[in-house]
Design an enzyme around this catalytic site. Structure first.
Site, short mmCIF file in Angstrom:
data_model
loop_
_atom_site.label_atom_id
_atom_site.label_comp_id
_atom_site.label_asym_id
_atom_site.label_seq_id
_atom_site.Cartn_x
_atom_site.Cartn_y
_atom_site.Cartn_z
N ARG A 120 0.60 -1.39 -0.09
CA ARG A 120 0.39 -0.30 0.06
C ARG A 120 0.86 0.48 -0.53
O ARG A 120 0.06 2.24 0.58
CB ARG A 120 -1.24 -0.14 1.72
CG ARG A 120 -1.88 -0.94 0.99
CD ARG A 120 -2.81 -0.69 2.56
NE ARG A 120 -4.17 -1.85 2.40
CZ ARG A 120 -3.76 -2.94 2.97
NH1 ARG A 120 -3.26 -3.27 3.90
NH2 ARG A 120 -4.70 -4.46 2.10
N LYS A 142 3.68 11.20 -11.53
CA LYS A 142 2.72 10.60 -11.98
C LYS A 142 3.51 8.93 -12.52
O LYS A 142 4.26 8.69 -12.85
CB LYS A 142 2.37 11.20 -13.60
CG LYS A 142 0.91 12.43 -13.18
CD LYS A 142 0.68 12.45 -15.14
CE LYS A 142 -0.21 13.50 -15.34
NZ LYS A 142 -0.79 13.89 -15.85
N GLU A 184 10.09 18.09 -25.11
CA GLU A 184 8.92 18.50 -23.77
C GLU A 184 9.61 19.19 -23.14
O GLU A 184 9.17 20.33 -22.29
CB GLU A 184 9.28 17.02 -22.65
CG GLU A 184 8.62 15.85 -23.00
CD GLU A 184 7.09 15.94 -22.76
OE1 GLU A 184 6.71 16.90 -21.98
OE2 GLU A 184 6.61 14.81 -22.97
N LYS A 226 7.81 22.88 -14.35
CA LYS A 226 6.97 21.70 -13.40
C LYS A 226 6.79 21.43 -12.36
O LYS A 226 5.24 21.56 -12.08
CB LYS A 226 7.66 20.13 -13.94
CG LYS A 226 6.17 19.09 -14.02
CD LYS A 226 6.67 17.53 -14.97
CE LYS A 226 5.61 16.98 -14.75
NZ LYS A 226 5.60 15.87 -15.12
N GLU A 236 -4.10 17.06 -10.83
CA GLU A 236 -5.00 17.52 -11.94
C GLU A 236 -6.43 17.54 -12.29
O GLU A 236 -7.33 17.09 -12.61
CB GLU A 236 -4.35 16.75 -13.75
CG GLU A 236 -4.50 16.88 -14.37
CD GLU A 236 -4.30 15.85 -15.76
OE1 GLU A 236 -4.73 15.61 -16.43
OE2 GLU A 236 -2.95 15.76 -15.76
N ARG A 241 -2.30 21.41 -13.87
CA ARG A 241 -1.74 20.53 -14.66
C ARG A 241 -1.68 20.06 -16.02
O ARG A 241 -0.72 19.85 -16.13
CB ARG A 241 -1.58 19.65 -13.49
CG ARG A 241 -0.39 18.39 -13.67
CD ARG A 241 -0.23 17.40 -12.73
NE ARG A 241 0.91 16.62 -12.76
CZ ARG A 241 1.21 15.71 -12.26
NH1 ARG A 241 1.31 15.72 -10.67
NH2 ARG A 241 2.50 14.77 -12.62
N ASN A 245 -0.15 18.08 -20.81
CA ASN A 245 -0.39 17.54 -21.84
C ASN A 245 -0.66 17.54 -22.76
O ASN A 245 -0.87 17.73 -23.94
CB ASN A 245 -2.17 16.91 -21.03
CG ASN A 245 -1.49 16.19 -19.90
OD1 ASN A 245 -0.38 15.52 -19.30
ND2 ASN A 245 -2.44 16.93 -19.37
N HIS A 248 -0.17 16.16 -26.28
CA HIS A 248 -0.43 14.76 -25.75
C HIS A 248 -1.43 14.08 -26.41
O HIS A 248 -1.16 12.91 -26.86
CB HIS A 248 -0.13 14.49 -24.18
CG HIS A 248 1.10 14.92 -24.05
ND1 HIS A 248 2.09 16.20 -23.91
CD2 HIS A 248 1.70 13.61 -23.11
CE1 HIS A 248 3.36 15.06 -23.61
NE2 HIS A 248 3.12 14.22 -23.06
N HIS A 252 -0.12 10.82 -28.58
CA HIS A 252 -0.87 9.76 -28.29
C HIS A 252 -2.11 8.76 -29.09
O HIS A 252 -1.65 7.75 -29.50
CB HIS A 252 -1.89 9.32 -26.34
CG HIS A 252 -0.78 9.94 -25.10
ND1 HIS A 252 -1.78 10.24 -24.23
CD2 HIS A 252 0.75 9.98 -25.47
CE1 HIS A 252 -0.26 10.61 -23.99
NE2 HIS A 252 0.72 10.12 -24.16
N HIS A 266 7.60 8.32 -27.73
CA HIS A 266 6.71 9.47 -27.05
C HIS A 266 7.78 10.95 -27.21
O HIS A 266 6.10 11.46 -27.59
CB HIS A 266 6.98 9.25 -25.55
CG HIS A 266 5.94 10.62 -24.81
ND1 HIS A 266 4.79 10.22 -25.10
CD2 HIS A 266 6.14 11.14 -23.89
CE1 HIS A 266 4.29 11.62 -24.42
NE2 HIS A 266 4.97 11.28 -23.78
#
Length: 366
Positions: A120, A142, A184, A226, A236, A241, A245, A248, A252, A266
């Site tokens: 956990r 993330k 990026e 960032k 987010e 935030r 993206n 993206h 993607h 990527h």
């Protein structure tokens, strides 16, 4: 040394940036380890960096055990996650322990997710070895794996205890990977910092050619941006935030169309996606054609794809939009898009009609 802090209350953590830092990593990890053996997760391409890290840990009085995975996006899978968790449990990892992620975005994402669910939640330290990971994926918490339905759809927010960035490790990075990470870097200028985009236009070629001072500056500037955004919107939830993206959603979809393979990695997808986001913004009358063309020109100058053809994608707009429907940001049938009112003027738009997006993409393919 440059130190940037991600301000998250009790979970605040430092990002240390310095050339040669990998060889001193043990000094920084030792206070977190409390004498416990360190588990390092890395990939088979990073044997030299692994040896440097283990020597540093040994010099700091720490034993270490390396778990070496296959390189590439294929390791962000259920099977590898299960194997990694089993191996960490065999090593006796406890909640208070820190696992070290030594690698690019794949290793960081996978290790972060494993640590988020192991008992956990245990701790981890990011030591990113690619430019993309140094300026983006190692910071912000993330973590995820990929599934047949799409990229990064199974994951969790789980912040690292610390990030150690050594720009010197980029000397061994293949130029294609370096360019992908540079996408990026430029993204931060496109979001809300025209002056930084102009800096990239002036210095990008030298940075890619190996100028260490420029690389350190770009990394520190990107990480600072960032860290500020993550501190304002960790999970987010308020839209801040989401600005990270940019490119993206389009990118993607291109990656999905190419099977999340080496055909389009990527950062290349992000570059092409940013071009498409600016192109779509111009087509909607939000920004000028000149801005969209300027963004595309910088990608070409950097050796990055500036659209569908350059990304090697030949698919209908409807097919690409269908990929977008699997985006994890989809809510109540609506997909928010990052669009731009100009370079440095990115904003979140929740009113975009996917039919318009499909028509735009079809026009780009002609």
């Amino acid at each position: 040394m440059k130190t940037i802090t991600v301000e998250l209350g009790a979970r605040t953590y430092p990002i240390h940036i310095e050339a040669g830092l990998l060889g001193r990593a043990g000094e920084f990890i030792a206070p977190l380890a409390k004498g416990r053996r360190i588990a390092i997760v890395t990939d088979a391409n990073l044997a030299t960096h692994l040896a440097t890290l283990q020597a540093s840990l040994s010099a700091a009085g720490l034993e270490s055990e390396a778990i070496v995975l296959a390189p590439g996006e294929g390791s962000k899978s259920w099977a590898t996650l299960e194997m990694l968790c089993d191996r960490l449990l065999e090593l006796g990892i406890e909640r208070g322990d820190n696992v070290v992620a030594l690698g690019g975005g794949v290793i960081g994402d996978l290790v972060g997710f494993a640590c988020a669910i192991l008992k956990r939640g245990c701790q981890f330290v990011q030591i990113p070895t690619s430019l993309l990971a140094q300026v983006d994926s190692s910071v912000g918490g993330k973590t995820a794996i990929n599934t047949r339905a799409g990229k990064n759809l199974i994951g969790a927010f789980h912040q690292p205890a610390m990030v150690l960035i050594d720009p010197k490790v980029l000397d061994t990075l293949p130029i294609r990977e370096l360019r992908a990470g540079y996408a990026e870097v430029v993204k931060y200028g496109l979001i809300d910092d025209l002056a930084f985009f102009e800096w990239c236009e002036a210095n990008g070629a030298a940075l890619l050619a190996g100028d260490l001072g420029l690389r350190e500056y770009a990394i520190a500037h990107s990480v600072s941006a960032k860290a500020r955004i993550v501190a304002a919107d960790e999970h987010e939830t308020n839209g801040t935030r989401a600005l990270l993206n940019l490119g993206h959603t389009f990118g993607h979809a291109l990656e999905a169309e190419t099977g999340f393979s080496q055909a389009l990695i990527h950062g290349e997808g992000v570059a092409a996606g940013c071009s498409l986001a600016f192109g779509f913004s111009a087509a909607q009358g939000l920004c000028s054609d000149e801005d969209a063309q300027r963004v595309a020109a910088h990608w070409r100058d950097a050796g990055l794809p500036d659209g569908l053809a350059a990304a090697g994608v030949d698919a209908s707009g409807a097919r690409l939009v269908d990929h977008m429907r699997h985006d994890k940001k989809m809510a109540a049938g609506t997909l928010p898009f990052l669009l731009a009112r100009g370079i440095g003027g990115t904003y979140l738009d929740k009113t975009v009609d996917l039919t318009d997006v499909a028509a735009f993409l079809d026009a780009q393919a002609r």
